[in-house]
Design an enzyme around this catalytic site. Structure first.
Site, mmCIF file in Angstrom:
data_model
loop_
_atom_site.group_PDB
_atom_site.id
_atom_site.type_symbol
_atom_site.label_atom_id
_atom_site.label_comp_id
_atom_site.label_asym_id
_atom_site.label_seq_id
_atom_site.Cartn_x
_atom_site.Cartn_y
_atom_site.Cartn_z
ATOM 1 N N CYS A 264 75.781 -65.767 -42.821
ATOM 2 C CA CYS A 264 76.367 -66.573 -41.734
ATOM 3 C C CYS A 264 77.149 -67.795 -42.241
ATOM 4 C CB CYS A 264 75.276 -67.005 -40.757
ATOM 5 S SG CYS A 264 73.768 -67.547 -41.553
ATOM 6 N N HIS B 240 75.753 -73.346 -36.940
ATOM 7 C CA HIS B 240 75.766 -73.953 -38.277
ATOM 8 C C HIS B 240 77.039 -74.808 -38.420
ATOM 9 C CE1 HIS B 240 72.516 -71.378 -39.244
ATOM 10 N NE2 HIS B 240 73.052 -70.601 -40.151
HETATM 11 N N1 NAP Z 1 69.673 -65.343 -37.534
HETATM 12 C C1 NAP Z 1 70.849 -65.500 -38.121
HETATM 13 O O1 NAP Z 1 71.590 -66.486 -37.918
HETATM 14 C C2 NAP Z 1 71.353 -64.470 -39.066
HETATM 15 C C3 NAP Z 1 72.658 -64.580 -39.498
HETATM 16 C C4 NAP Z 1 73.155 -63.649 -40.379
HETATM 17 C C5 NAP Z 1 72.344 -62.618 -40.792
HETATM 18 N N2 NAP Z 1 71.059 -62.527 -40.356
HETATM 19 C C6 NAP Z 1 70.257 -61.399 -40.814
HETATM 20 O O2 NAP Z 1 70.044 -60.512 -39.712
HETATM 21 C C7 NAP Z 1 68.792 -59.878 -39.828
HETATM 22 C C8 NAP Z 1 67.960 -60.125 -38.572
HETATM 23 O O3 NAP Z 1 67.723 -61.520 -38.457
HETATM 24 P P1 NAP Z 1 67.010 -62.154 -37.165
HETATM 25 O O4 NAP Z 1 67.257 -63.595 -37.298
HETATM 26 O O5 NAP Z 1 67.415 -61.434 -35.924
HETATM 27 O O6 NAP Z 1 65.447 -61.813 -37.469
HETATM 28 P P2 NAP Z 1 64.196 -61.821 -36.453
HETATM 29 O O7 NAP Z 1 64.470 -62.660 -35.253
HETATM 30 O O8 NAP Z 1 63.029 -62.165 -37.324
HETATM 31 O O9 NAP Z 1 64.045 -60.277 -36.001
HETATM 32 C C9 NAP Z 1 63.811 -59.234 -36.896
HETATM 33 C C10 NAP Z 1 63.741 -57.891 -36.162
HETATM 34 O O10 NAP Z 1 63.735 -56.869 -37.161
HETATM 35 C C11 NAP Z 1 62.778 -55.895 -36.839
HETATM 36 N N3 NAP Z 1 62.321 -55.238 -38.075
HETATM 37 C C12 NAP Z 1 61.814 -55.802 -39.193
HETATM 38 N N4 NAP Z 1 61.514 -54.868 -40.122
HETATM 39 C C13 NAP Z 1 61.853 -53.674 -39.585
HETATM 40 C C14 NAP Z 1 61.791 -52.321 -40.032
HETATM 41 N N5 NAP Z 1 61.314 -51.985 -41.231
HETATM 42 N N6 NAP Z 1 62.235 -51.355 -39.197
HETATM 43 C C15 NAP Z 1 62.742 -51.661 -37.977
HETATM 44 N N7 NAP Z 1 62.826 -52.918 -37.489
HETATM 45 C C16 NAP Z 1 62.385 -53.917 -38.287
HETATM 46 C C17 NAP Z 1 61.669 -56.664 -36.135
HETATM 47 O O11 NAP Z 1 60.935 -55.720 -35.370
HETATM 48 P P3 NAP Z 1 59.675 -56.112 -34.423
HETATM 49 O O12 NAP Z 1 60.291 -56.920 -33.306
HETATM 50 O O13 NAP Z 1 59.148 -54.807 -33.945
HETATM 51 O O14 NAP Z 1 58.749 -56.891 -35.282
HETATM 52 C C18 NAP Z 1 62.500 -57.669 -35.305
HETATM 53 O O15 NAP Z 1 62.853 -57.126 -34.063
HETATM 54 C C19 NAP Z 1 68.164 -60.426 -41.123
HETATM 55 O O16 NAP Z 1 68.468 -59.557 -42.171
HETATM 56 C C20 NAP Z 1 68.872 -61.736 -41.315
HETATM 57 O O17 NAP Z 1 68.890 -62.153 -42.649
HETATM 58 C C21 NAP Z 1 70.550 -63.422 -39.495
#
Ligand code: NAP
Length: 340
Positions: free
Chosen positions: A128, A242
């Site tokens: 991001c 951000h």
């Molecule tokens: N947040 C940001 O600003 C941002 C920006 C750029 C990139 N990212 C990236 O985007 C991704 C998601 O981030 P987030 O912030 O949305 O995380 P989050 O709020 O912690 O949500 C993670 C989700 O992934 C699911 N999950 C985890 N392991 C899994 C697996 N093995 N199989 C299927 N589903 C799985 C979880 O399932 P359950 O709900 O069932 O537990 C949950 O729904 C990460 O890789 C992060 O680094 C995030």
């Protein structure tokens, strides 16, 4: 118009906005499947969505899979990403697992869409902070060739995921009620504090994983490993959006006026640069905005050919879900599909 079977893997902070934005941007969705670790129902904007357990068979017949699961060995991308590609699905991954993989294009659609021409079914969304910094920098680089980038980030808690958003809210409420502040997601209190650590410290370089990502991803996206990059990534008690203070040195001289005129014509960037009238980018404005907001453009008095720029962007939209959907939009527009 042709419609596509779409699946979203992970329904946390990014996955939820992915579902919202697919609708808001009128992506041609024929069917929408949501996969996560546990089966349940998730309600988004009053609409109930069934969530199924992510497993290889779930990708049969899918055209696009937007991966928004957690990173690492047990995460969705490492366990299921290439499995989905094998089943004929184009994977667009938000995590870090494959960004530096030579098979995988790392794409910001306004900057390097052509990197997808020979994709192998797996495309990565950059980090991001890298996306938000490069949105204004790429067009300045094109005009004057970036030689050195020094950046300090001010990153919102939504970047850590939905649990971190709940933690900041709970700490703010506890502080207002004169109660003790509990922390689980971060190693310290985040409310009314700043943490000079985004990601983790994995090696002995002293750089955090986020700082390493910003350098390596800048090189891959701009296709220039000679650009010197130094960043300090900081978590701040902001819910979403951000901001980044960028000090950029170029090969050629670029005046602030020239930079403003270039940025005013840059797709995906919005100029907000009237500081005397208190007009400058802020995360509150950037949140829920497709564009990266740019302002406070001035000459860097400490060096030749240097500019200082301040920008704010929605880390969940342009920094993740929106950028991933824009990648799919380019694939549809330019017919960058794999031959089945
Ligand atoms: N947040 C940001 O600003 C941002 C920006 C750029 C990139 N990212 C990236 O985007 C991704 C998601 O981030 P987030 O912030 O949305 O995380 P989050 O709020 O912690 O949500 C993670 C989700 O992934 C699911 N999950 C985890 N392991 C899994 C697996 N093995 N199989 C299927 N589903 C799985 C979880 O399932 P359950 O709900 O069932 O537990 C949950 O729904 C990460 O890789 C992060 O680094 C995030």
């Amino acid at each position: 118009m042709k419609q596509y079977n779409v699946c979203v893997v992970g329904i946390g902070a990014v996955g939820t906005e992915m579902v919202r934005l697919l609708k808001k941007r009128n992506f041609p969705v024929k069917s929408m499947t949501i996969l996560a670790r546990s089966e349940r129902e998730e309600v988004i904007d009053g609409i109930p969505y069934p969530v199924k357990v992510a497993a290889p068979d779930a990708f049969n017949g899918m055209d696009f899979a937007f991966f928004a699961g957690t990173e690492g060995a047990k995460g969705a991308s490492q366990t299921l990403g290439w499995e989905a590609v094998k089943r004929g699905c184009i994977v667009i991954d938000n995590g870090d697992d494959f960004r530096m993989d030579p098979r995988v294009p790392l794409v910001i659609p306004e900057i390097n869409p052509e990197a997808m021409q020979a994709h192998q079914g797996f495309i990565a969304n950059p980090n991001c902070s890298t996306i938000i910094a490069l949105m204004p920098l790429a067009s300045l680089h094109k005009a004057a060739k970036l030689r050195r980038l020094v950046a300090s980030t001010y990153q919102a808690v939504s970047g850590t995921g939905s649990a971190a958003v709940r933690e900041l809210e709970a700490q703010a409420k506890a502080w207002a009620a004169n109660q003790p502040l509990a922390n689980e997601v971060y190693p310290h209190q985040i409310a009314f504090n700043v943490l000079p650590c985004v990601g983790s410290f994995k090696d002995d370089s002293g750089e955090s994983t986020e700082e390493i990502k910003m350098r390596k991803e800048t090189h891959k996206i701009l296709g220039d490993n000679a650009i010197r990059v130094a960043t300090t990534c900081v978590r701040v008690p902001v819910f979403n959006g951000h901001s980044i203070a960028i000090h950029a040195e170029f090969e050629k001289n670029l005046s602030p006026e020239q930079a403003r005129s270039l940025l005013a014509q840059t797709a995906g960037v919005k100029l907000l640069d009237e500081p005397k009238k208190n007009v400058y980018p802020m995360p509150i404005q950037a949140s829920g905005n497709y564009d990266v907001l740019v302002g406070r453009i001035r000459k860097d008095q400490s060096t030749d050919n240097g500019l200082i720029v301040w920008c704010s962007g929605d880390n969940i939209w342009k920094g993740a879900a929106q950028n991933a959907i824009q990648i799919a939009e380019v694939i549809v527009e330019r017919h960058y599909f794999l031959k089945k």
